[in-house]
Motif scaffolding. Structure first.
Motif: not given
Length: 386
Positions: A249-277
């Motif tokens: 559940g760490e990767l959504a279906a829409s994110q998987a669709a985008v990652l599938s177009k990236v070479p396998a050795d360059q794929q990483t889980i997208p991180v959403d940066v939130a403003v905390t301070d």
């Protein structure tokens, strides 16, 4: 005193035997050689790992008979093609086996379950490729599941002919009677992790139950179902670590669709940066707003006219908007540019929130739910209902 003809004979048993023989003859096509099912052995190279609906087929054999003969090969022909099974085949031959089944493993199991005394066979002594012939047979009947088909296709592609040449996917597809896409998708499924392979099989099994009217909706909601096309074109292109992330559940279906177009050795889980301070907020770029007019300096063109740009001048610097909290560059209004009555403020352009890759309706719905809030979803539903 001589005994009268017929005395001492069990006429009822003889009539039952003749009736059984007639029934057996009706169940077996005439003109073909027959053999007892115990004289046949399943092929060790059979791609079907689990035989389905044997009881139903056995009941059909008892009422309608076996209308299609099983294709078999002599043991020496089989071991010449697959020498790795010579010991196992020789052991069965010593037990009385006469042939190895080429086509008809479900029929053989059903014939034994039905207690048939003989089954029709078609003996082949010259088979160019047992594996390709088996694929042709299975595609025309209740075939293998997609993963089993992928294993068989990959094995057929790995085999070499007498000249040492291997088949291409296009040639294999032509010989087995399907499309090249059909072959490539099923071969791609072999790159899935075991849990996603099972999801593909579960989806295939659901389709089979839909055809038979045996779908249990409550049971189907408990497991992950993955169509072949989506599994082959999206998830099979992900690195195994990304596939595991999707299962967790760490990767959504829409994110998987985008990652599938990236070479396998360059794929990483997208991180959403939130403003905390507050410090992070200071580093943010100011929101886009109306562009302020620039002061007119010596050598610049009048307002409304763009100065001519020459190639040797190089790229022109971009204009930077002065934040409101900074000092006024024109104190007291001295040197401030004159406002034009015809200049209207430019409305800010809303940035797009995402790109939706449409592969199927289910994935489209998932992407829309992730991008829109509840009010927007309600508005979308009302627009679609018009």
């Amino acid at each position: 005193m001589s005994q009268k003809p017929g005395l001492g004979r069990n006429l009822a048993a003889e009539r039952a035997a003749r009736k059984a023989a007639t029934q057996q003859a009706r169940l077996v096509p005439q003109g073909l050689p027959t053999v007892h099912p115990d004289r046949l052995m399943p092929s060790p190279e059979n791609g079907r790992k689990k035989l389905l609906k044997i009881e139903e087929l056995a009941a059909t054999l008892l009422t309608d008979g076996m209308n299609t003969a099983m294709t078999v090969v002599p043991p020496d022909v089989f071991t010449a093609i697959y020498p790795q099974h010579k010991e196992a085949v020789s052991r069965r031959v010593a037990e009385g086996v006469l042939f190895v089944v080429h086509h008809g493993h479900r029929r053989l199991a059903a014939a034994k379950a039905a207690g048939l005394a003989e089954v029709p066979i078609l003996v082949r002594n010259d088979v160019p490729s047992l594996r390709i012939a088996a694929i042709q047979e299975n595609l025309q009947r209740m075939g293998l599941n997609p993963i089993e088909e992928g294993v068989e296709f990959q094995a057929a592609l790995s085999e070499k002919d007498e000249s040492g040449k291997q088949l291409s996917q296009r040639e294999l597809a032509r010989r087995v009677g399907c499309s090249q896409t059909y072959v490539s998708h099923r071969v791609a499924l072999l790159r899935l992790v075991p849990q996603l392979r099972q999801a593909v099989v579960d989806h295939w099994m659901k389709e089979q139950r839909i055809e038979d009217g045996e779908v249990n909706e409550e049971r189907e909601d408990e497991r992950l179902l993955l169509p072949v096309r989506e599994a082959a074109t999206v998830y099979a292109r992900l690195h195994p670590d990304m596939q595991e992330a999707f299962l967790r559940g760490e990767l959504a279906a829409s994110q998987a669709a985008v990652l599938s177009k990236v070479p396998a050795d360059q794929q990483t889980i997208p991180v959403d940066v939130a403003v905390t301070d507050d410090c992070a907020a200071i580093t943010e770029e100011p929101a886009a707003g109306p562009q302020l007019p620039e002061p007119r300096t010596e050598g610049t063109a009048p307002q409304g006219f763009a100065p001519a740009t020459r190639a040797e001048d190089g790229p022109q610097p971009s204009r930077v908007r002065t934040p409101q909290h900074q000092a006024d560059p024109y104190p007291g209004g001295a040197g401030a540019p004159e406002k034009s009555a015809t200049t209207a403020p430019v409305a800010p352009v809303e940035e797009p929130r995402g790109v939706i890759v449409v592969r199927n309706v289910e994935e489209l719905a998932t992407s829309i739910r992730e991008l829109l809030n509840q009010n927007e979803l309600k508005m979308l539903a009302e627009l679609l209902a018009r």
